[in-house]
Design an enzyme around this catalytic site. Sequence first.
Site, PDB file in Angstrom:
ATOM      1  CB  ALA A   4      -0.941  -0.011   1.206  1.00 34.18           C
ATOM      2  CD  GLU A   6       5.746  -0.258  -1.611  1.00 35.81           C
ATOM      3  OE1 GLU A   6       6.703  -0.180  -0.838  1.00 35.81           O
ATOM      4  OE2 GLU A   6       4.689  -0.857  -1.331  1.00 35.81           O
ATOM      5  CB  CYS A  36      -5.995  -5.424   0.417  1.00 32.63           C
ATOM      6  SG  CYS A  36      -6.538  -6.460   1.782  1.00 32.63           S
ATOM      7  CB  VAL A  37      -3.737  -2.215   4.780  1.00 32.50           C
ATOM      8  CG1 VAL A  37      -2.783  -2.289   5.955  1.00 32.50           C
ATOM      9  CG2 VAL A  37      -3.159  -1.350   3.674  1.00 32.50           C
ATOM     10  CD  GLU A  41      -3.186 -10.104  18.363  1.00 34.72           C
ATOM     11  OE1 GLU A  41      -2.414  -9.954  19.326  1.00 34.72           O
ATOM     12  OE2 GLU A  41      -3.780 -11.166  18.133  1.00 34.72           O
ATOM     13  CB  THR A  42       1.404  -4.259  15.721  1.00 34.22           C
ATOM     14  OG1 THR A  42       1.344  -4.326  14.292  1.00 34.22           O
ATOM     15  CG2 THR A  42       1.912  -5.583  16.282  1.00 34.22           C
ATOM     16  CG  HIS A  44       2.599  -2.577  10.014  1.00 35.36           C
ATOM     17  ND1 HIS A  44       3.773  -1.952   9.699  1.00 35.36           N
ATOM     18  CD2 HIS A  44       2.164  -3.165   8.874  1.00 35.36           C
ATOM     19  CE1 HIS A  44       4.050  -2.150   8.429  1.00 35.36           C
ATOM     20  NE2 HIS A  44       3.085  -2.881   7.899  1.00 35.36           N
ATOM     21  CG  ASN A  69      -7.955   5.378  -0.803  1.00 40.17           C
ATOM     22  OD1 ASN A  69      -7.828   4.194  -1.025  1.00 40.17           O
ATOM     23  ND2 ASN A  69      -7.391   5.971   0.200  1.00 40.17           N
TER      24      ASN A  69
END
Length: 69
Positions: A4, A6, A36-37, A41-42, A44, A69
Amino acid sequence: VPGALEIPQVLALAAATGRIDEESDRPFDGVIALGCVIRGETSHYDIVCNNANHWMMQIATDLALPIGN
């Protein structure tokens, strides 16, 4: 693109160099970013989404180019 983060780079490159047709002076009338991301649990996920959206908005405002988007 590999991730994502990039997407904004590729959008900027395409908007700067691509052409819809031979007669057009403007590279594109608009672009669509689809990615898609996966949320884990972090933090990030939030970092990636925030940065990708920030740079897409920067490109949109710099080039006066609508980005879906």
